[in-house]
Design an enzyme around this catalytic site. Structure first.
Site, short mmCIF file in Angstrom:
data_model
loop_
_atom_site.label_atom_id
_atom_site.label_comp_id
_atom_site.label_asym_id
_atom_site.label_seq_id
_atom_site.Cartn_x
_atom_site.Cartn_y
_atom_site.Cartn_z
N HIS A 1 44.48 7.04 -1.80
CA HIS A 1 43.87 5.98 -2.60
C HIS A 1 43.61 4.79 -1.68
CE1 HIS A 1 44.86 8.27 -6.16
NE2 HIS A 1 46.13 8.30 -5.79
N ARG B 1 64.47 4.48 10.90
CA ARG B 1 64.81 3.84 12.17
C ARG B 1 65.56 4.85 13.02
NH1 ARG B 1 61.49 0.32 11.32
NH2 ARG B 1 61.88 -1.51 10.05
N THR C 1 57.16 6.39 8.91
CA THR C 1 55.86 5.74 8.90
C THR C 1 55.27 5.61 10.30
OG1 THR C 1 56.93 3.60 9.01
CG2 THR C 1 56.39 4.40 6.83
#
Lengths: 196, 186
Positions: free
Chosen positions: A108, A187, A172
């Protein structure tokens, strides 16, 4: 790689058909052909499984027409939800655990105005061809990596060889060879050696 | 679809009618009456789904006696669990991805008591969880009591939110933090 017969498909409940553009290596084990029910890749092949790949029942290949997925030899997909609009490449000897999501696209738009158009084009009675274009970024998972239970791997991520992704991690950014990451956002929690 | 309340959904495999206090808007789509298997709400309208909205497989409305969910128009709920004995309000053009949970601490066990809230008829309080129009809730995010997601905002995958997110903000992480804005991008 030549196409081979799938070694075993278990379960009498499994009435699905393996799409013709799913190419399988030797001794591949697929528990449930319905894992490929949403493989809509226009590529031939649109999904390549290496030798001895094992695909457990909870895994689903959700591949858009412009997407393609490649899975290396000896990789075990226990419960991967693959959301692919471009390219997802999983190396050899990778283990992907229960409830893992790997997506190479946001699916999206970030921009609120474009997102509103997307919401309208996705309505039950609307025309989905009017959706804004998908913007994928390829995901690559190196050989011998482990993806822990419930982890989410997002677009553009490169996971190095032998890396470990902790349970529930949201990845990410890139993960270097051999390191262990955990948490949301993920992390580095341990350096490590790249297995030979 | 647009099934009258209390009737069977045409495509439904689940052999029960929709609860009589569920209202579906024009051209909306609901996967099954199974979504209400844990819906114990006694509110006059327990769940309202607006026009042109879709509620898909894996969505559940686990509502207590006082629970109420209001969903706007052109909203897509791919797969969310709504667990509340209060009110959850969702705007128009909202996108909610799969495995999202919206919960206020209420568990819809068969004998779950009301959480000491005022009687059904007298309640007019603010929603315990609110999602503004055009917001986007990413996969496996968790919204807890107190979560108020502003217009146009984005809640990233796996984030846990129990606070007010300003309009247009992007929040991510556990616990969620504001990591950017989708209107003025860096």
């Amino acid at each position: 790689m030549e196409a081979h017969e799938v070694d075993a498909i278990t379960g009498r409940f499994d009435h699905a058909t393996l799409p013709a553009n799913v190419k399988t290596g030797r001794d591949v084990w697929i528990e449930r052909r319905a894992s490929f029910a949403r493989c809509r890749s226009a590529y031939r092949p649109g999904c390549v499984l290496g030798d001895r790949v094992r695909v457990h029942a909870w895994t689903t290949f959700n591949i858009e027409p412009d997407g393609s997925v490649e899975v290396g030899d000896d990789t075990v997909l226990v419960g991967a939800t693959l959301l692919c609009a471009g390219r997802i490449r999983i190396g050899r000897g990778v283990v992907v655990s229960y409830g893992v999501t790997i997506a190479d696209c946001d699916f999206h738009p970030i921009d609120p105005a474009a997102r509103r158009l997307d919401a309208e084009a996705n309505a039950p009675a609307a025309d989905r061809s009017r959706r804004p274009p998908l913007v994928p970024r390829p995901v690559e998972i190196g050989d011998d990596a482990w993806i822990g239970i419930g982890a989410i791997v997002l677009k553009g991520v490169r996971i190095g060889r032998g890396a470990r992704i902790g349970a529930g991690a949201v990845v990410t950014g890139d993960v270097a060879d051999g390191v262990t990451v955990a948490g949301n956002p993920a992390r580095v929690v341990a350096a490590g050696e790249v297995p030979r | 679809m647009t099934a009258p309340t209390g009737s069977r959904i045409v495509h439904d495999w689940f052999p029960q009618p929709l609860p009589t206090n569920v209202v579906l808007g024009e051209r909306s789509w609901l996967y099954s009456a199974y979504a209400f298997v844990h819906c114990r709400s006694r509110r006059p309208v327990a769940v309202r789904i607006g026009a042109d909205s879709g509620v898909y497989h894996g969505s559940f409305f686990d509502l207590g006696p006082d629970g109420e969910v209001d969903i706007g128009a052109f909203t897509t709920v791919v797969g969310a669990i709504f667990a509340t004995d209060g009110r959850i309000a969702i705007g128009d053009h909202v996108m909610i991805a799969h495995e999202v949970v919206l919960a206020d601490g209420f568990a819809a066990t068969p004998d779950a008591p009301a959480l000491g809230r005022p009687a059904v008829a007298s309640r007019g309080e603010a929603p315990v969880i609110e999602i503004g129009s055009n917001a986007w809730i990413g996969m496996r995010a968790t919204l807890l009591a107190g979560a108020r997601i502003g217009r146009d905002a984005i809640v990233a995958a796996g984030a846990v939110v129990d606070f007010e997110v300003p309009a247009g903000a992007i929040v991510a992480g556990v616990p969620a933090r504001i990591v950017g804005s989708c209107t003025a991008r860096p």
